[in-house]
Write a protein that holds these residues in place. Structure first.
Motif, PDB file in Angstrom:
ATOM      1  N   ILE A   1      80.272  22.608  24.477  1.00 21.52           N
ATOM      2  CA  ILE A   1      79.484  23.512  25.136  1.00 21.52           C
ATOM      3  C   ILE A   1      79.717  25.151  24.277  1.00 21.52           C
ATOM      4  N   GLY A   2      80.288  24.924  23.053  1.00 21.38           N
ATOM      5  CA  GLY A   2      80.777  26.238  22.208  1.00 21.38           C
ATOM      6  C   GLY A   2      82.003  26.546  22.397  1.00 21.38           C
ATOM      7  N   VAL A   3      82.892  26.317  23.123  1.00 22.39           N
ATOM      8  CA  VAL A   3      84.409  26.787  23.215  1.00 22.39           C
ATOM      9  C   VAL A   3      85.351  25.725  22.375  1.00 22.39           C
ATOM     10  N   THR A   4      85.855  26.497  21.351  1.00 24.32           N
ATOM     11  CA  THR A   4      86.611  25.898  20.528  1.00 24.32           C
ATOM     12  C   THR A   4      87.949  26.485  20.026  1.00 24.32           C
TER      13      THR A   4
ATOM     14  N   THR B   1      94.336  30.249  19.440  1.00 26.63           N
ATOM     15  CA  THR B   1      93.555  30.644  20.516  1.00 26.63           C
ATOM     16  C   THR B   1      92.158  29.958  20.499  1.00 26.63           C
ATOM     17  N   MET B   2      91.351  30.519  21.539  1.00 26.06           N
ATOM     18  CA  MET B   2      90.174  29.908  21.577  1.00 26.06           C
ATOM     19  C   MET B   2      88.857  30.789  21.560  1.00 26.06           C
ATOM     20  N   ALA B   3      87.638  30.663  20.768  1.00 17.86           N
ATOM     21  CA  ALA B   3      86.565  31.400  20.775  1.00 17.86           C
ATOM     22  C   ALA B   3      85.371  30.806  21.429  1.00 17.86           C
ATOM     23  N   VAL B   4      84.400  31.660  21.885  1.00 15.52           N
ATOM     24  CA  VAL B   4      83.112  30.996  22.731  1.00 15.52           C
ATOM     25  C   VAL B   4      81.924  31.550  21.758  1.00 15.52           C
ATOM     26  N   ASP B   5      81.034  30.541  21.639  1.00 16.04           N
ATOM     27  CA  ASP B   5      79.992  30.657  20.860  1.00 16.04           C
ATOM     28  C   ASP B   5      78.944  30.879  21.979  1.00 16.04           C
ATOM     29  N   SER B   6      78.412  32.034  22.120  1.00 17.62           N
ATOM     30  CA  SER B   6      77.710  32.495  23.384  1.00 17.62           C
ATOM     31  C   SER B   6      76.399  31.794  23.453  1.00 17.62           C
ATOM     32  N   THR B   7      75.880  31.890  22.139  1.00 18.74           N
ATOM     33  CA  THR B   7      74.487  31.023  22.220  1.00 18.74           C
ATOM     34  C   THR B   7      74.508  29.484  22.604  1.00 18.74           C
ATOM     35  N   LYS B   8      75.404  28.874  22.233  1.00 20.02           N
ATOM     36  CA  LYS B   8      75.615  27.409  22.421  1.00 20.02           C
ATOM     37  C   LYS B   8      75.895  27.287  23.913  1.00 20.02           C
ATOM     38  N   LEU B   9      76.767  28.285  24.388  1.00 17.51           N
ATOM     39  CA  LEU B   9      77.082  28.046  25.788  1.00 17.51           C
ATOM     40  C   LEU B   9      76.114  28.289  26.586  1.00 17.51           C
TER      41      LEU B   9
ATOM     42  N   ASN C   1      72.307  30.576  39.233  1.00 21.22           N
ATOM     43  CA  ASN C   1      73.286  31.806  38.460  1.00 21.22           C
ATOM     44  C   ASN C   1      73.975  31.370  37.354  1.00 21.22           C
ATOM     45  N   THR C   2      73.428  31.130  36.520  1.00 22.63           N
ATOM     46  CA  THR C   2      74.347  30.854  35.247  1.00 22.63           C
ATOM     47  C   THR C   2      75.209  31.984  34.336  1.00 22.63           C
ATOM     48  N   ALA C   3      74.639  33.144  34.956  1.00 24.12           N
ATOM     49  CA  ALA C   3      75.474  34.318  34.434  1.00 24.12           C
ATOM     50  C   ALA C   3      77.115  34.209  35.104  1.00 24.12           C
ATOM     51  N   SER C   4      77.089  34.004  36.557  1.00 25.40           N
ATOM     52  CA  SER C   4      78.388  33.834  36.943  1.00 25.40           C
ATOM     53  C   SER C   4      79.082  32.711  36.306  1.00 25.40           C
ATOM     54  N   VAL C   5      78.569  31.527  36.131  1.00 24.21           N
ATOM     55  CA  VAL C   5      79.230  30.640  35.376  1.00 24.21           C
ATOM     56  C   VAL C   5      79.804  31.145  34.005  1.00 24.21           C
ATOM     57  N   GLN C   6      78.929  31.703  33.149  1.00 29.36           N
ATOM     58  CA  GLN C   6      79.244  31.934  31.952  1.00 29.36           C
ATOM     59  C   GLN C   6      80.580  33.156  31.728  1.00 29.36           C
ATOM     60  N   THR C   7      80.363  33.996  32.725  1.00 32.64           N
ATOM     61  CA  THR C   7      81.369  34.904  33.103  1.00 32.64           C
ATOM     62  C   THR C   7      82.766  34.218  33.486  1.00 32.64           C
ATOM     63  N   ALA C   8      82.787  33.275  34.260  1.00 32.41           N
ATOM     64  CA  ALA C   8      84.090  32.555  34.776  1.00 32.41           C
ATOM     65  C   ALA C   8      84.361  31.747  33.258  1.00 32.41           C
ATOM     66  N   ILE C   9      83.678  31.237  32.756  1.00 34.36           N
ATOM     67  CA  ILE C   9      84.147  30.487  31.261  1.00 34.36           C
ATOM     68  C   ILE C   9      84.940  31.599  30.511  1.00 34.36           C
ATOM     69  N   THR C  10      84.036  32.742  30.261  1.00 33.53           N
ATOM     70  CA  THR C  10      84.393  33.862  29.118  1.00 33.53           C
ATOM     71  C   THR C  10      85.896  34.217  29.689  1.00 33.53           C
ATOM     72  N   ASN C  11      86.086  34.390  31.154  1.00 33.43           N
ATOM     73  CA  ASN C  11      87.258  35.041  31.636  1.00 33.43           C
ATOM     74  C   ASN C  11      88.280  33.827  31.476  1.00 33.43           C
ATOM     75  N   PHE C  12      88.239  32.512  31.613  1.00 37.18           N
ATOM     76  CA  PHE C  12      89.213  31.502  31.560  1.00 37.18           C
ATOM     77  C   PHE C  12      89.696  31.699  29.818  1.00 37.18           C
ATOM     78  N   VAL C  13      88.652  31.740  28.782  1.00 39.37           N
ATOM     79  CA  VAL C  13      89.031  31.695  27.405  1.00 39.37           C
ATOM     80  C   VAL C  13      89.813  33.092  27.158  1.00 39.37           C
ATOM     81  N   THR C  14      89.598  34.111  27.704  1.00 38.92           N
ATOM     82  CA  THR C  14      90.137  35.322  27.753  1.00 38.92           C
ATOM     83  C   THR C  14      91.630  35.435  28.014  1.00 38.92           C
TER      84      THR C  14
END
Length: 490
Positions: A366-369, A375-383, A286-299
């Protein structure tokens, strides 16, 4: 204290204006204390904002620190009308061919019909057992067995009800059965439209072949003729629905289940059977849940950065030689918190030993820079690529079984310390509250001194006004007398 607005009117002196000026001057220390109190309260509010932002970030980090986040499986059925599924923590990715040939059923038995559901039938004791019917032949028309055997389920005790004059009708028997939960069946009355239409239908509350019913009656023959039913002997009831197990194959392996909820036929998976046919059950990470959790952390991290920037802002106007500063501008507590967060986020994590992909030690992999503004930004494709090709490496980057490594673990621990009752924020808030308490005492004392001083000046000015007014009256009187004397002499 209210000023005496008529002060000076008798003497003609500007005593009221003078007293007002003195009042403004005496209030200067109190105004300074009030301004300090306002600044302290603004700081308290700002610390509350920081505390809230840190708590939100800590919750996001704690989610990433949990190894089970990366081990969750998302099941997908190619035929949702045949089955659906949920996966637990022990499930593993894979694909399974499922063929459901039979759904589990609960047995139903129907009594002979009676004309009136309120008519008395008889009295006695009705005992019900659950078990398995095996062998013999079932007549599909009469719904009765011949040559069968009945084996009681030893794991379930028999249950009984007593039928007497209070419940001897078909309606009374129905209610007696339904009120005794130990019977394990539901009783209803169905009308079939015949001359004696009312039939009592008993349906097992449990599906499966071991939930076939055997009903014994001791008492009146009429009651026995209505309810007694032994699959291996006399059968007075008609079986309308046979008790059956669910039957399916998992990758060609036969599986039997007493319920349509099939657990652990596939490790860690619970399947709910809905129909008979074939389906492919796919279990994917379930990578979608992991991606959401990482995005929430960056936000959450970016929200903290935005708020702290606003709370520490400083601006100066050279033309007017004035400046404005936010409540926490130059605040050492917040500055230390920001510095420790940045240090933690920039500390490489230990490389995973024995992982399936390249070792991941920094968020940028993993695309989080980090951006120029902090602030931080997420490269969704790389993640997404990292999650699909190296999930174990991403897990190691954020969590560990020991809870001591991984950005999620280290950040969660760090942030929990900041927001704890013994943390730096709580200490700063306690210090401010103590200062506000001391300030309140000083303000009360200062106000009292000011009131005393103004009262003294008011009395002195009032006395002066009265004195000068009296002197003016004397002067006027003497002037009049001298004028009168001069007039007489002439």
């Amino acid at each position: 204290m209210a000023l005496v607005t008529s002060l000076g009117s008798a003497s003609g002196l500007p005593l009221s204006t003078l007293l007002s000026s003195i009042t403004v001057s005496e209030n200067a220390p109190l105004n300074a204390l009030t301004n300090q109190q306002t600044a302290y309260n603004a700081k308290l509010s700002a610390y509350g904002t920081v505390q809230s932002a840190l708590s939100t970030l800590q919750a996001a980090a704690a989610q990433l620190a949990n190894p089970t986040l990366f081990q969750s499986i998302a099941p997908t059925s190619s035929a949702p009308a045949v089955l659906t599924a949920t996966a637990g923590t022990t499930a593993a990715s894979g694909s399974y061919s499922i063929n459901v040939s039979q759904l589990a059923q609960a047995q139903s038995l129907a009594t002979p019909g009676v004309a009136n559901t309120a008519s008395t039938i008889g009295s006695g004791t009705v005992t019900l057992q659950f078990g398995t019917v095996s062998g013999g032949t079932l007549d599909p028309v009469t719904g009765k067995y011949s040559g069968a055997t009945f084996t009681a389920d030893s794991t379930r005790a028999a249950a009984s009800i007593t039928i007497n004059s209070s419940n001897s009708s078909m309606a009374g028997i129905r209610d007696a059965i339904n009120s005794n939960k130990a019977m394990g069946v539901t009783a209803t009355i169905v009308s079939d439209g015949s001359s004696s239409p009312n039939r009592l239908v008993l349906t097992s509350n449990t599906t499966g072949a071991t939930s076939s019913m055997k009903i014994s009656v001791s008492g009146d023959a009429a009651l026995s003729n209505l309810l007694a039913n032994d699959p291996a002997g006399t059968q007075n009831l008609q079986q309308t629905v046979e008790a059956k197990n669910a039957q399916l194959t998992v990758n060609g392996i036969a599986v039997t289940s007493a319920s349509n909820t099939v657990k652990e036929a596939v490790q860690g998976v619970t399947m709910t059977l809905l129909g008979t046919s074939s389906s492919t059950l796919s279990l994917q990470n379930n990578t979608a849940s992991v991606q959401t959790a990482i995005t929430n952390f960056v936000t959450a991290y970016n929200s903290l950065q935005t708020q702290t920037k606003q709370l520490t802002a400083f601006s100066a106007d050279a033309a007017s030689h004035s400046y404005q500063q936010a409540p926490l501008a130059g605040d050492s507590t917040l500055r230390n918190i920001q510095m420790r967060i940045r240090d933690t986020m920039n500390t490489p994590q230990p490389a995973l030993v024995g992982g399936t992909g390249a070792p991941l030690t920094m968020l940028a992999q993993i695309g989080v820079t980090f951006q120029a503004d902090g602030t931080m930004a997420v490269d969704s494709t790389k993640l997404t690529t990292a999650l699909n090709t190296n999930l174990s490496g991403v897990q190691n980057l954020f969590s560990s079984a020991s809870g001591t490594t991984g950005f999620g673990s280290t950040m969660s621990t760090l942030l929990a310390g900041f927001t704890a009752s013994s943390g730096p924020l709580s200490s700063a808030v306690s210090g401010l509250n103590s200062s506000l308490k001391t300030l309140a005492t000083q303000m009360t004392s200062t106000q009292s001194m000011i009131s005393t001083t103004i009262a003294r000046y008011t009395k002195q000015f009032t006395d002066l006004d009265s004195l000068i007014a009296g002197m003016n009256q004397t002067s006027n009187y003497l002037t009049q007398q001298f004028a009168a004397i001069n007039g007489t002499s002439k």
